[in-house]
Design an enzyme around this catalytic site. Structure first.
Site, PDB file in Angstrom:
ATOM      1  N   ASP A 195      53.089  31.049 -15.053  1.00  0.00           N
ATOM      2  CA  ASP A 195      53.109  31.196 -16.496  1.00  0.00           C
ATOM      3  C   ASP A 195      52.022  32.190 -16.895  1.00  0.00           C
ATOM      4  O   ASP A 195      51.246  32.633 -16.058  1.00  0.00           O
ATOM      5  CB  ASP A 195      52.928  29.845 -17.192  1.00  0.00           C
ATOM      6  CG  ASP A 195      51.625  29.158 -16.815  1.00  0.00           C
ATOM      7  OD1 ASP A 195      50.969  29.603 -15.868  1.00  0.00           O
ATOM      8  OD2 ASP A 195      51.266  28.170 -17.472  1.00  0.00           O
ATOM      9  N   LYS A 196      51.978  32.537 -18.154  1.00  0.00           N
ATOM     10  CA  LYS A 196      51.037  33.568 -18.604  1.00  0.00           C
ATOM     11  C   LYS A 196      49.779  32.974 -19.220  1.00  0.00           C
ATOM     12  O   LYS A 196      48.676  33.173 -18.728  1.00  0.00           O
ATOM     13  CB  LYS A 196      51.720  34.503 -19.611  1.00  0.00           C
ATOM     14  CG  LYS A 196      50.824  35.626 -20.126  1.00  0.00           C
ATOM     15  CD  LYS A 196      51.526  36.475 -21.150  1.00  0.00           C
ATOM     16  CE  LYS A 196      51.665  35.778 -22.483  1.00  0.00           C
ATOM     17  NZ  LYS A 196      50.351  35.546 -23.154  1.00  0.00           N
TER      18      LYS A 196
END
Length: 788
Positions: A293-294
């Protein structure tokens, strides 16, 4: 007014009910004490000692008993270390709960909760004990770990919630009704008892154990039949048979695996990486795709408001921040709530003069928070959330108004500059989200972590593809990908469905995508599921919505800011900020893989050499070339340096590890065959040419097998020349000590059928070291043949 428990009452209840921790599922002291006493190895040692008594070999019987208790002590020590490791991990992963004590809300360790405590919990929180709901808001509970059903349960006031479930939406206040062993679930989900799931490498080594045991049993059956036909006494043959089985199977397997894994996990814990499932370290060695994920993983997870845009002359930047502040969760704030609070403090804005009448928290479906507040005798409905949702509440956006044009331009600009955007809308005297007025946008920034770019490059250099999965829009995602120097396509969820998925099958073009934007938790789950068909997948996550995808990944990784429920179910938990700590976990996992691989090569070779040599010589000459006590001693002396392989220095590959079964067996059987060949030649020389007595032959043969076996460690632990890459000092020390013990026993005759001179011992060493070079030559030829 409810003041909760007093500190004194809480202490009294804690004494009465104990810690909110489940201990009944752990083994009792008596069971822990007795278990090693009846393991297969222990029972075989006891049988060998008993048969020695029957054959009136009293000293041998007592000595085997001594070895039995040494084996028992080693197993108990390993179990003690495992218990200690589990306790340390429990302390690392314990979490705090907001509790009302002495009329003040304070944070208390979940383990110290007691019945009648009043607690507050929010989105993603684990229910730490059984409780009854006092107040709730938009509450949905996931009880999958209790009922096995994934359907979310709506809960209301006076409903019971159970230890181990977690909040999927909303928040609550509740009163604890039962803790620890008295909960209906029986244990809390955050208990980190090690998973019984076995990694591929564990299964592989257990297969090796069964293979070696089968060879030993078949050899024993053949020899027993042959000796009985020649008139041998059954009791003496049975003792020899048991001894050969003990020597042929890998006694040290549980200890070696426990030590290798615990040392690896302990080293990672010092680097802020907690391993909940130890076998995940071996699975991580095989990972060739990281789905990350970011927010909070690639970025710093330090969200702040960097700009405020107003669309209404009646609302300036400060008033927009003020109204946004009314629509945040004060009890269980998330990072965006914290960013708004931080901005309020920076601007010197107070919001305590307003009364919140109702509040609906953010969740993945609503994508907004909603509040009704009373301020200065006026009522306001306030919504803060995703712009595409909030703008639908403003009728002016239905046509090409100036506000709409500016709104869309600002969102496009924000995306191009890498900002996340929240829209704020209000309605005076409103109760439903319609005919609202969009008053402004909040630009949120979460800058890239300094280590992310370096870590991504490390992954690429080490054969691990990286793809980003995020709920952010495509424009923001493209900017992050550019900053990371990743080359490839960025797809929105809709593009992913339309272009790359066909009848639920992964297309080849899918591999060209480096980031998936605007994806929902369900879509993340489907993407992970699809990639699993072609890759060994590791997935990072932080939110409760990541849970389904995290559980189906080969290795699930919870990042530092993850919610409690996710940390409790992840295979690996990162306590340090950013993604860089994953590098340490990957490097350590590959070291573990190589150590276990080297162990398996050595153990197959040694068992094959010993069992086949004794089988051939036994059938040829009609007797065992070693006495039972020598066989058992040989097994123990071999296992001492094997245990030290847990800290051996190794060279790891710059690509994911792979179990090469054929290569491993080919190399092992090659080493074993060299050992069988030179053992038979030596025995033939001693018996047929030099006509030495059988006791002397057996002592020489014992020393030769010990020295040759330990020398093989130096050859098997590296693909290079053995003298160019020596083992660790711990392995060298263990090897030297055990070889000196064997030499001393042979020269003094202690525990041996006869003693030999120092000169003969030196000749045995020379013989063993010569054949060590032959094994080295065979290794080189095998590697060259495999490459060609």
């Amino acid at each position: 007014m409810n003041i909760g428990l007093t500190t004194k009452d809480a202490e009294d209840y804690l004494q009465k009910y104990g810690l909110n921790d489940v201990i009944e599922n752990r083994k009792g002291m008596l069971k822990k004490f007795l278990k090693p006493l009846y393991s297969p190895i222990s029972l075989m040692l006891l049988a060998a000692a008993f048969l020695s008594f029957l054959n009136r070999e009293i000293f041998n019987a007592y000595f085997i008993f001594a070895l039995y208790f040494v084996n028992y002590s080693i197993q108990r020590w390993q179990e003690f270390k495992a218990d200690k490791a589990i306790k340390e991990l429990q302390n690392k992963l314990s979490f705090d709960v907001l509790v009302l004590r002495d009329s003040v809300w304070i944070k208390v360790s979940a383990k110290k909760l007691v019945p009648k405590d009043r607690i507050k919990l929010g989105l993603g929180s684990i229910i730490p004990a059984d409780a009854k709901i006092i107040a709730s808001n938009n509450l949905l509970i996931n009880e999958a770990v209790i009922t096995g059903e994934s359907t979310l349960k709506e809960k209301k006031i006076d409903d019971v919630i159970y230890s181990g479930s977690f909040i999927s939406s909303g928040n609550l206040e509740a009163e604890i009704t039962a803790t620890g062993k008295n909960t209906s679930f029986g244990k809390t989900i955050f208990s980190i008892e090690q998973s019984t799931e076995k990694s591929l490498l564990e299964k592989d080594i257990l297969y090796i154990t069964r293979f070696l045991t089968a060879i030993s049993v078949v050899a024993v059956f053949i020899l027993t039949t042959a000796f009985l036909l020649r008139g041998a006494m059954f009791e003496s043959i049975l003792t020899l048979d048991l001894s050969l089985i003990i020597a042929g199977i890998p006694i040290a397997l549980p200890a070696v695996m426990a030590i290798i894994l615990s040392i690896g996990a302990g080293g990672l814990a010092k680097k802020s990486v907690i391993v909940r499932r130890l076998s995940a370290l071996q699975d991580l060695a095989n990972v060739n795709l990281l789905l990350t994920d970011k927010t909070g993983t690639l970025t710093k997870n330090e969200i702040s408001i960097t700009n405020v845009v107003s669309y209404d002359r009646n609302f300036n930047q400060k008033s927009i921040i003020e109204f946004a502040g009314y629509a945040i969760s004060q009890d269980t704030p998330d990072q965006i709530d914290d960013a708004i609070v931080k901005k309020l403090k920076q601007e010197g804005i107070g919001i305590n003069d307003a009364h919140v009448i109702s509040f609906i928290p953010y969740n993945a479906d609503r994508k907004r928070t909603t509040a009704i507040v009373q301020k200065d005798s006026e009522s306001f409905l306030i919504s803060v959330g995703a712009p595409q949702i909030i703008k639908s509440f403003d009728k002016s956006f239905a046509y090409e108004s100036d506000t709409r044009v500016n709104f869309e331009k600002d969102i496009e600009r924000a995306g191009a500059e890498g900002y996340r955007v929240l829209a704020v809308a209000i309605k005076k005297d409103g109760v439903t989200e319609e005919d609202m007025n969009v008053i402004g946008l909040l630009f949120l920034s979460d800058p890239l972590d300094e280590t992310s770019k370096e870590t991504i490059q490390f992954m690429k250099q080490n054969g691990i593809a990286v793809k980003v999965l995020t709920g952010d829009n495509k424009t923001i995602t493209e900017r992050i990908i550019k900053e990371l120097d990743l080359s490839g396509e960025v797809c929105s969820a809709e593009e992913t469905k339309n272009i790359y998925l066909e009848h639920g099958v992964l297309k080849n073009e899918f591999n060209n995508v480096v980031a998936f934007s605007e994806i929902s938790p369900k879509e993340k789950y489907e993407i992970v599921k699809l990639f699993k068909s072609q890759y060994t997948v590791a997935l990072t996550g932080d939110g409760i919505n990541d849970l389904p995808a995290l559980k189906i990944a080969h290795v699930g990784i919870a990042v530092s800011g993850a919610v409690s429920a996710l940390k409790s179910l992840a295979d690996i938990v990162l306590l340090g900020q950013g993604i860089s700590v994953i590098k340490d976990a990957i490097l350590e996992s590959r070291k573990i893989f190589v150590r276990l691989y080297n162990y398996s090569v050595y153990r197959i070779s040694e068992s094959f050499r010993l069992v086949i040599t004794i089988l051939i010589l036994g059938l040829w000459y009609g007797y065992y070339p070693l006495v039972p006590l020598q066989l058992i001693l040989l097994a123990f002396l071999n296992d001492i340096p094997i245990i030290s392989l847990a800290v051996d220095r190794v060279k790891i590959s710059a690509k994911p590890s792979e179990i090469k079964t054929k290569e491993r067996f080919r190399l092992s059987l090659l080493f074993g065959t060299v050992g069988v060949f030179n053992s038979i030649i030596l025995f033939f020389i001693m018996n047929n040419l030099l006509h030495l007595s059988l006791p002397v032959i057996q002592t020489i043969f014992f020393l030769k097998l010990t020295v040759s076996g330990h020398s093989l460690i130096f050859v098997a632990h590296t693909k290079e020349k053995w003298f160019k890459f020596l083992p660790s000092k711990e392995v060298i020390f263990a090897t030297i000590v055990t070889q000196l013990i064997a030499t001393t026993l042979a020269v003094t005759g202690f525990l041996m059928p006869s003693k030999i001179s120092i000169f003969v011992a030196i000749l045995v060493w020379v013989w063993a070291l010569f054949w060590m070079q032959v094994s080295e030559l065979m290794k080189d030829l095998q590697i060259k043949f495999a490459i060609s």
